[in-house]
Design a protein around this motif. Structure first.
Motif, PDB file in Angstrom:
ATOM      1  N   CYS A  28      -6.544  12.966  67.653  1.00 36.03           N
ATOM      2  CA  CYS A  28      -7.964  13.243  67.396  1.00 36.03           C
ATOM      3  C   CYS A  28      -8.770  12.953  68.664  1.00 36.03           C
ATOM      4  O   CYS A  28      -9.608  13.754  69.080  1.00 36.03           O
ATOM      5  CB  CYS A  28      -8.498  12.401  66.240  1.00 36.03           C
ATOM      6  SG  CYS A  28      -8.033  12.979  64.610  1.00 36.03           S
ATOM      7  N   VAL A  35     -13.425  10.707  64.492  1.00 35.18           N
ATOM      8  CA  VAL A  35     -12.716   9.992  63.438  1.00 35.18           C
ATOM      9  C   VAL A  35     -13.745   9.173  62.674  1.00 35.18           C
ATOM     10  O   VAL A  35     -14.508   8.413  63.263  1.00 35.18           O
ATOM     11  CB  VAL A  35     -11.609   9.086  64.022  1.00 35.18           C
ATOM     12  CG1 VAL A  35     -11.004   8.206  62.941  1.00 35.18           C
ATOM     13  CG2 VAL A  35     -10.542   9.921  64.690  1.00 35.18           C
ATOM     14  N   HIS A  53     -11.036  12.572  59.566  1.00 34.21           N
ATOM     15  CA  HIS A  53     -11.615  13.048  60.824  1.00 34.21           C
ATOM     16  C   HIS A  53     -12.431  14.308  60.591  1.00 34.21           C
ATOM     17  O   HIS A  53     -12.345  14.939  59.538  1.00 34.21           O
ATOM     18  CB  HIS A  53     -10.509  13.293  61.859  1.00 34.21           C
ATOM     19  CG  HIS A  53      -9.468  14.272  61.436  1.00 34.21           C
ATOM     20  ND1 HIS A  53      -9.653  15.634  61.474  1.00 34.21           N
ATOM     21  CD2 HIS A  53      -8.212  14.069  60.972  1.00 34.21           C
ATOM     22  CE1 HIS A  53      -8.558  16.235  61.047  1.00 34.21           C
ATOM     23  NE2 HIS A  53      -7.669  15.304  60.722  1.00 34.21           N
TER      24      HIS A  53
END
Length: 178
Positions: A28, A35, A53
């Protein structure tokens, strides 16, 4: 094969659950996806861990976030078990067995959680569907989506454990240690 409840497998292999979620978090970050919440391990929880996320900006980012655990967990599994296998199975060194057994357990646990979960597969499939027919990467994504779906169906025959054991043996075998 024998049946163990998912919560028990997660409890026994909790290092793998944690690394799986850390890998999602890493990818991510690498893809610039926000996130919102992380649970690295929830004993008895379903799921045992998760990363909430934001939406990936493109199919490539969705792919990387989904396969992050496959990359990270596989590499860690190979690294940790490589340290354990020579003393236990090649040298048969009893003095090193405590640490080697621990490394083997951690490595196998991590390797067992390398594959994308059912939730990961569903999320990735949704992104693939959104991008229907857009470029060569879309076709590759379709293949991976199908493979992930098949692998998750094979968990009933312990495909994740088989994968972790094969990963553990791959590096020593490639180096001719057995």
């Amino acid at each position: 094969m024998f049946f163990l409840p998912g919560w028990l497998i997660s409890l026994i292999t909790f290092p793998g659950v944690m690394v799986h979620e850390i890998a999602h978090r890493i990818f991510c970050h690498l893809t610039g996806v926000a996130v919102y919440e992380i649970a690295y391990f929830r004993p008895g929880g379903n799921p045992a861990g998760y990363v909430l996320h934001g939406p990936p900006p493109n199919l490539r980012a969705a792919f990387l976030i989904s396969v992050g655990p496959l990359i990270v967990n596989s590499l860690l599994c190979m690294s940790l078990t490589f340290s354990a296998i020579p003393p236990l199975f090649i040298l048969k060194d009893g003095a090193a067995s405590g640490a080697s057994v621990f490394l083997l357990w951690v490595g196998i646990s991590i390797g067992m959680h390398a594959f994308p979960s059912n939730h990961d597969v569903r999320e990735f499939a949704a992104r693939v569907h959104e991008q229907r027919g857009k470029g060569v990467f879309w076709a590759v994504a379709q293949v991976f989506n199908g493979l992930f779906t098949i692998v998750n169906a094979l968990r009933v025959v312990w495909i994740d454990l088989i994968y972790a054991v094969l990963l553990s043996l791959a590096l020593p075998a490639a180096l001719g240690l057995f």
